[in-house]
Motif scaffolding. Structure first.
Motif, PDB file in Angstrom:
ATOM      1  N   SER A 289       0.819  -1.213   0.000  1.00 47.75           N
ATOM      2  CA  SER A 289       0.000   0.000   0.000  1.00 47.75           C
ATOM      3  C   SER A 289       0.852   1.261   0.000  1.00 47.75           C
ATOM      4  CB  SER A 289      -0.935   0.010   1.205  1.00 47.75           C
ATOM      5  OG  SER A 289      -0.234   0.232   2.420  1.00 47.75           O
ATOM      6  N   VAL A 290       2.051   1.158   0.550  1.00 47.38           N
ATOM      7  CA  VAL A 290       2.972   2.304   0.544  1.00 47.38           C
ATOM      8  C   VAL A 290       3.709   2.394  -0.784  1.00 47.38           C
ATOM      9  CG1 VAL A 290       4.994   3.339   1.649  1.00 47.38           C
ATOM     10  CG2 VAL A 290       3.241   2.203   3.047  1.00 47.38           C
ATOM     11  N   ILE A 291       4.232   1.260  -1.238  1.00 55.35           N
ATOM     12  CA  ILE A 291       5.021   1.249  -2.476  1.00 55.35           C
ATOM     13  C   ILE A 291       4.179   1.669  -3.678  1.00 55.35           C
ATOM     14  CG2 ILE A 291       6.389  -0.198  -4.025  1.00 55.35           C
ATOM     15  CD1 ILE A 291       7.706   0.371  -1.284  1.00 55.35           C
ATOM     16  N   LYS A 292       2.926   1.178  -3.734  1.00 58.22           N
ATOM     17  CA  LYS A 292       2.061   1.474  -4.880  1.00 58.22           C
ATOM     18  C   LYS A 292       1.561   2.916  -4.894  1.00 58.22           C
ATOM     19  CE  LYS A 292       1.586  -2.447  -7.236  1.00 58.22           C
ATOM     20  NZ  LYS A 292       1.907  -2.546  -8.667  1.00 58.22           N
ATOM     21  N   THR A 293       1.715   3.620  -3.786  1.00 60.27           N
ATOM     22  CA  THR A 293       1.268   5.016  -3.740  1.00 60.27           C
ATOM     23  C   THR A 293       2.459   5.981  -3.692  1.00 60.27           C
ATOM     24  OG1 THR A 293       0.987   4.780  -1.330  1.00 60.27           O
ATOM     25  CG2 THR A 293      -0.967   4.511  -2.714  1.00 60.27           C
ATOM     26  N   GLY A 294       3.613   5.493  -4.139  1.00 64.25           N
ATOM     27  CA  GLY A 294       4.768   6.373  -4.318  1.00 64.25           C
ATOM     28  C   GLY A 294       5.775   6.388  -3.194  1.00 64.25           C
ATOM     29  N   GLY A 295       5.548   5.630  -2.136  1.00 63.94           N
ATOM     30  CA  GLY A 295       6.496   5.603  -1.027  1.00 63.94           C
ATOM     31  C   GLY A 295       7.686   4.693  -1.315  1.00 63.94           C
ATOM     32  N   ASP A 296       8.802   4.916  -0.602  1.00 61.77           N
ATOM     33  CA  ASP A 296       9.960   4.053  -0.756  1.00 61.77           C
ATOM     34  C   ASP A 296       9.999   3.026   0.376  1.00 61.77           C
ATOM     35  OD1 ASP A 296      10.754   5.488   1.469  1.00 61.77           O
ATOM     36  OD2 ASP A 296      12.304   6.653   0.419  1.00 61.77           O
ATOM     37  N   GLU A 297      11.053   2.226   0.426  1.00 60.13           N
ATOM     38  CA  GLU A 297      11.119   1.155   1.427  1.00 60.13           C
ATOM     39  C   GLU A 297      11.253   1.697   2.847  1.00 60.13           C
ATOM     40  OE1 GLU A 297      13.672  -2.093   0.670  1.00 60.13           O
ATOM     41  OE2 GLU A 297      12.515  -2.731  -1.089  1.00 60.13           O
ATOM     42  N   ALA A 298      11.894   2.851   2.997  1.00 62.69           N
ATOM     43  CA  ALA A 298      11.992   3.449   4.330  1.00 62.69           C
ATOM     44  C   ALA A 298      10.605   3.844   4.838  1.00 62.69           C
ATOM     45  CB  ALA A 298      12.913   4.670   4.286  1.00 62.69           C
TER      46      ALA A 298
ATOM     47  N   ASP B 172      -8.754  -0.035  -2.502  1.00 58.25           N
ATOM     48  CA  ASP B 172      -8.463   0.081  -3.929  1.00 58.25           C
ATOM     49  C   ASP B 172      -7.031  -0.326  -4.250  1.00 58.25           C
ATOM     50  OD1 ASP B 172     -10.982   0.938  -4.576  1.00 58.25           O
ATOM     51  OD2 ASP B 172     -10.488   3.075  -4.453  1.00 58.25           O
ATOM     52  N   VAL B 173      -6.120  -0.149  -3.302  1.00 58.56           N
ATOM     53  CA  VAL B 173      -4.745  -0.628  -3.458  1.00 58.56           C
ATOM     54  C   VAL B 173      -4.661  -1.938  -2.681  1.00 58.56           C
ATOM     55  CG1 VAL B 173      -2.309  -0.152  -3.072  1.00 58.56           C
ATOM     56  CG2 VAL B 173      -3.869   1.723  -3.629  1.00 58.56           C
ATOM     57  N   ASN B 174      -4.351  -3.022  -3.370  1.00 58.96           N
ATOM     58  CA  ASN B 174      -4.476  -4.326  -2.733  1.00 58.96           C
ATOM     59  C   ASN B 174      -3.421  -5.286  -3.278  1.00 58.96           C
ATOM     60  OD1 ASN B 174      -5.793  -6.535  -1.254  1.00 58.96           O
ATOM     61  ND2 ASN B 174      -7.594  -5.203  -1.267  1.00 58.96           N
ATOM     62  N   ILE B 175      -3.463  -6.512  -2.784  1.00 64.36           N
ATOM     63  CA  ILE B 175      -2.517  -7.540  -3.194  1.00 64.36           C
ATOM     64  C   ILE B 175      -3.302  -8.756  -3.676  1.00 64.36           C
ATOM     65  CG2 ILE B 175      -2.305  -8.616  -0.908  1.00 64.36           C
ATOM     66  CD1 ILE B 175       0.758  -7.975  -3.043  1.00 64.36           C
ATOM     67  N   SER B 176      -2.870  -9.356  -4.757  1.00 68.65           N
ATOM     68  CA  SER B 176      -3.515 -10.568  -5.258  1.00 68.65           C
ATOM     69  C   SER B 176      -3.025 -11.755  -4.440  1.00 68.65           C
ATOM     70  CB  SER B 176      -3.191 -10.778  -6.739  1.00 68.65           C
ATOM     71  OG  SER B 176      -3.827 -11.947  -7.226  1.00 68.65           O
ATOM     72  N   ILE B 177      -3.919 -12.347  -3.665  1.00 74.06           N
ATOM     73  CA  ILE B 177      -3.576 -13.450  -2.770  1.00 74.06           C
ATOM     74  C   ILE B 177      -3.797 -14.756  -3.530  1.00 74.06           C
ATOM     75  CG2 ILE B 177      -4.168 -14.594  -0.608  1.00 74.06           C
ATOM     76  CD1 ILE B 177      -5.074 -11.819   0.414  1.00 74.06           C
ATOM     77  N   ASP B 178      -2.722 -15.399  -3.940  1.00 73.88           N
ATOM     78  CA  ASP B 178      -2.775 -16.569  -4.816  1.00 73.88           C
ATOM     79  C   ASP B 178      -2.391 -17.832  -4.055  1.00 73.88           C
ATOM     80  OD1 ASP B 178      -3.367 -14.783  -6.881  1.00 73.88           O
ATOM     81  OD2 ASP B 178      -1.258 -14.534  -7.407  1.00 73.88           O
ATOM     82  N   ASN B 179      -3.259 -18.845  -4.116  1.00 72.34           N
ATOM     83  CA  ASN B 179      -3.066 -20.075  -3.340  1.00 72.34           C
ATOM     84  C   ASN B 179      -2.855 -21.273  -4.265  1.00 72.34           C
ATOM     85  OD1 ASN B 179      -6.044 -18.847  -1.926  1.00 72.34           O
ATOM     86  ND2 ASN B 179      -4.032 -18.281  -1.172  1.00 72.34           N
ATOM     87  N   PRO B 180      -1.707 -21.956  -4.171  1.00 74.63           N
ATOM     88  CA  PRO B 180      -1.417 -23.063  -5.084  1.00 74.63           C
ATOM     89  C   PRO B 180      -1.857 -24.429  -4.558  1.00 74.63           C
ATOM     90  CG  PRO B 180       0.532 -22.548  -3.823  1.00 74.63           C
ATOM     91  CD  PRO B 180      -0.537 -21.578  -3.369  1.00 74.63           C
ATOM     92  N   ILE B 181      -1.972 -25.363  -5.479  1.00 67.56           N
ATOM     93  CA  ILE B 181      -2.292 -26.759  -5.174  1.00 67.56           C
ATOM     94  C   ILE B 181      -1.166 -27.634  -5.721  1.00 67.56           C
ATOM     95  CG2 ILE B 181      -3.581 -27.203  -7.318  1.00 67.56           C
ATOM     96  CD1 ILE B 181      -4.914 -28.379  -3.973  1.00 67.56           C
ATOM     97  N   ALA B 182      -0.841 -28.724  -5.030  1.00 67.79           N
ATOM     98  CA  ALA B 182       0.210 -29.620  -5.517  1.00 67.79           C
ATOM     99  C   ALA B 182       0.008 -31.030  -4.982  1.00 67.79           C
ATOM    100  CB  ALA B 182       1.597 -29.106  -5.112  1.00 67.79           C
TER     101      ALA B 182
END
Length: 370
Positions: A201-210, A269-279
């Motif tokens: 949410s920080v990175i996608k809105t222009g913030g850096d890692e700090a 609106d700023v989110n992460i795609s939560i992807d779950n695998p099967i094996a």
């Protein structure tokens, strides 16, 4: 019938200890066979058979599914459909053992000896750990459609009724008077996704890692307790009344609403795609002799029939035909700015940067304790 006649005749003869033992074993197998045919079900694939129309006797099969906590409702709806379909097509009964818990804990259990035939985990990084332990063959991602991602979701923010703290965005979680409930990234795959959603949410809105580090540290300072998994986090918030806000899977929110809970939820609106695998766990299915059924079950999970069941309990369908139906298109509107784990370099990079011992998450927790 001739077999039983011969056995009965032999039983009238003088029996040596070894022959008595053999007769008892055959009698036991026959007894189990009789029960299995009468009830059309079996609990042990090593001793139960089903007779086909042609007289061929097929061994019944047991599968052990190990999955992360919040998939339970979906699998409990899907498994009976698969069992029925397999019975119709193969004239073979499949029974399931199921285990649900935090993805990290489930991963460790499989590595330590829980003989899963199929693993459905919260993140590919956990599946990769099982691969590195020698239980899953490399290239497992290519064995199934969609790079083996069988379910997906996004992160949701849940607030108390009326939203008294005015929580509308990720940034609001850093306020001094807000208490947040979330699970522990050390044991829960869902919690790692939650962490990434905050960082993203920080990175996608222009913030850096700090800036991201500063923000996430403030948020975790507002977490009174880290639960073991996502289900415990949900229970702590809804049943125990802890916290002002909860981060959880969108599917958990949908499921809570279906159970009659009144849920105040926001999908940022700023989110992460939560992807779950099967094996398929190769070493275990080869040991158990049930690879065909395990692979058949995994394949079935990608069918529209199974994907509809995932979608009904809150997971965003990976099958496009299901996703585009009016029912689910309305239920799961697109997210405006959606990050992916690939943008972080994949799960190995994420693990090494954020969750390995002594890295970012541990550093944040150490600051919290002081």
């Amino acid at each position: 019938m001739n077999l039983w006649q011969r056995l009965l005749k032999q039983s009238q003869l003088r029996l040596r200890p070894n022959s008595l033992k053999g007769f008892a074993s055959l009698f036991l197998v026959g007894g189990i066979l009789t029960v299995a045919l009468a009830s059309c079900s079996g609990a042990n694939n090593s001793s139960t058979t089903t007779e086909t129309a042609a007289g061929e006797k097929k061994q019944n099969v047991e599968l052990t599914l190990v999955s992360f906590a919040v998939t339970k409702a979906a699998h409990e709806a899907i498994i009976p459909k698969f069992v029925e379909k397999w019975q119709q097509e193969h004239n073979q009964t499949v029974t399931f053992k199921q285990s649900y818990g935090g993805s990290g804990s489930q991963t460790r259990a499989v590595i330590d000896g829980l003989e899963a035939d199929v693993v459905h985990l919260a993140l590919a990084g956990d599946t990769s750990k099982i691969e590195k332990a020698g239980l899953i063959q490399s290239g497992w991602e290519k064995e199934s459609p969609n790079n083996a991602i069988v379910s997906k979701s996004v992160a949701a923010l849940v607030t108390r009724e009326g939203n008294p703290k005015g929580i509308k965005t990720w940034a609001d979680l850093a306020k001094d008077d807000v208490k947040l409930i979330t699970a522990d990234p050390k044991t829960s795959g869902v919690a790692r996704w939650n962490f990434l959603a905050l960082w993203n949410s920080v990175i996608k809105t222009g913030g850096d890692e700090a800036k991201a580090t500063e923000f996430v540290t403030k948020v975790y300072n507002n977490v009174p307790i880290l639960t073991k998994d996502a289900r415990e986090a949900t229970d702590a918030f809804f049943k125990q009344g802890q916290g002002d806000a909860l981060i959880n899977y969108e599917n958990e929110i949908v499921l809570a609403e279906q159970k009659g809970e009144k849920v105040n939820a926001i999908i940022p609106d700023v989110n992460i795609s939560i992807d779950n695998p099967i094996a398929v766990v190769d070493k275990n299915v080869d040991k158990h002799g049930n690879r065909e059924v395990a692979e058949g079950f995994v394949k079935f999970l990608f069918t529209p029939e199974a994907q509809q069941e995932f979608a009904k309990v809150g997971f965003r369908p990976v099958d496009e035909t299901v996703a585009k139906t009016k029912e689910f298109a309305d239920k799961y509107p697109p997210v405006k700015t959606l990050g992916t784990v690939q943008e972080f370099g994949g799960w190995d990079a994420v693990q090494n940067k954020f969750f390995a011992d002594g890295t970012v998450f541990d550093q944040i927790q150490a600051k919290k304790k002081r």
